[in-house]
Design a protein around this motif. Structure first.
Motif, short mmCIF file in Angstrom:
data_model
loop_
_atom_site.label_atom_id
_atom_site.label_comp_id
_atom_site.label_asym_id
_atom_site.label_seq_id
_atom_site.Cartn_x
_atom_site.Cartn_y
_atom_site.Cartn_z
N ARG A 1 0.73 -1.28 0.03
CA ARG A 1 0.03 0.02 -0.05
C ARG A 1 0.97 1.31 0.00
O ARG A 1 2.04 1.18 0.52
CB ARG A 1 -0.84 0.00 1.16
N LEU A 2 0.47 2.25 -0.62
CA LEU A 2 0.88 3.76 -0.41
C LEU A 2 0.05 4.53 0.22
O LEU A 2 -1.18 4.54 0.14
CB LEU A 2 1.03 4.10 -2.04
N GLU A 3 0.59 5.67 0.93
CA GLU A 3 0.10 6.52 1.65
C GLU A 3 0.81 7.89 1.44
O GLU A 3 1.77 7.76 1.06
CB GLU A 3 0.12 6.25 3.45
N ALA A 4 -0.16 9.04 1.00
CA ALA A 4 0.39 10.34 0.95
C ALA A 4 1.09 10.73 2.12
O ALA A 4 0.93 10.30 3.36
CB ALA A 4 -0.86 11.41 0.79
N ASP A 5 2.33 11.43 1.85
CA ASP A 5 3.23 11.90 2.92
C ASP A 5 4.09 13.00 2.37
O ASP A 5 4.77 12.83 1.61
CB ASP A 5 4.30 10.52 3.37
N GLU A 6 3.66 14.00 2.97
CA GLU A 6 4.10 15.35 2.75
C GLU A 6 5.29 15.76 3.41
O GLU A 6 5.96 16.90 3.74
CB GLU A 6 3.08 16.52 2.91
N GLY A 7 5.75 14.68 4.34
CA GLY A 7 6.99 15.23 5.47
C GLY A 7 8.32 15.47 4.69
O GLY A 7 8.32 15.25 3.39
N ASP A 8 9.14 15.90 5.38
CA ASP A 8 10.49 16.43 4.99
C ASP A 8 11.32 15.20 4.16
O ASP A 8 12.04 15.08 3.33
CB ASP A 8 11.33 16.88 5.91
N ASN A 9 11.20 13.87 4.75
CA ASN A 9 11.98 12.76 4.44
C ASN A 9 11.00 11.68 3.58
O ASN A 9 11.17 10.65 3.41
CB ASN A 9 12.26 12.25 5.70
#
Length: 163
Positions: free
Chosen positions: A13-21
Motif C-alpha cells: 500500500r501507498l500513503e500520501a506523505d508530505e514530510g521532509d523525508n
C-alpha cells in the motif's frame, strides 16, 4: 547444465506523505516523492519480488517465511540486507544468477530516471554484469487501487544456473 527459473510478486500500500523525508525505496534506491510505502520493512517491492523469484527458483519458500513481518528484527530493515541473505542461500545451493527481469506497476512515483541506478545496484547484489538485470515500469492507466495511487506492485523473473 542445471537451470532454474523463478517468478516473484510483491505489492504494498501507498500513503500520501508530505514530510521532509517522504519517499519510497525501490530497487535499492530512495526516490523522494509525496508518498510512502506502508510495510514492516522498508517496503522495497522490487527487491521483495526479486527475493521471492530467487527463492522460488530454489524451491525455497518465500520471503514471508524467511523474514516474517511480525518479527521485530526486520522492522524497517533495508531490503538489500534481505536480498544478501537470499543470495547467500542461492550460492549455498550451488547456483548463480544468469539474469533478472523486473517489472514495477505503479502510478507513482515515476521511476524512469532511476532505473539505471537500480539495475547497477541490483546487478552488484546479484553478482552479475549490469546487462544481466532489467528494471522497467508501467502504470495502470488510472485503473484499480494501483491506478488510484493507493499501492504499487512488482513482478520479477530470474534464471539461475548450477555451478
Amino acid at each position: 547444465m542445471k537451470l532454474r527459473i523463478g517468478h516473484g510478486y510483491d505489492t504494498h500500500r501507498l500513503e500520501a506523505d508530505e514530510g521532509d523525508n517522504s519517499g519510497v525505496h525501490l530497487g535499492g534506491v530512495f526516490i523522494p516523492c509525496a508518498y510512502r510505502i506502508v510495510a514492516h520493512s522498508d517496503g522495497d517491492a522490487i527487491i521483495h519480488a526479486l527475493c521471492d523469484a530467487l527463492l522460488g527458483a530454489l524451491a525455497g519458500g518465500d520471503i514471508g517465511k524467511l523474514f516474517p513481518d511480525h518479527d521485530p528484527q526486520f522492522k524497517g530493515i533495508d531490503s538489500r540486507k534481505l536480498l544478501a541473505e537470499v543470495m547467500r542461500r542461492v550460492g549455498a545451493a550451488g547456483y548463480g544468477v544468469v539474469n533478472a527481469d523486473i517489472s514495477l506497476i505503479a502510478q507513482v512515483p515515476r521511476v524512469s530516471a532511476h532505473t539505471a541506478v537500480m539495475c547497477e545496484r541490483l546487478a552488484g547484489d546479484l553478482g552479475v554484469a549490469r546487462d544481466c538485470v532489467n528494471v522497467k515500469a508501467t502504470t495502470n492507466e488510472g485503473m484499480d487501487a494501483i491506478g488510484q495511487k493507493l499501492g504499487l506492485a512488482a513482478h520479477a523473473v530470474v534464471l539461475l544456473q548450477g555451478r
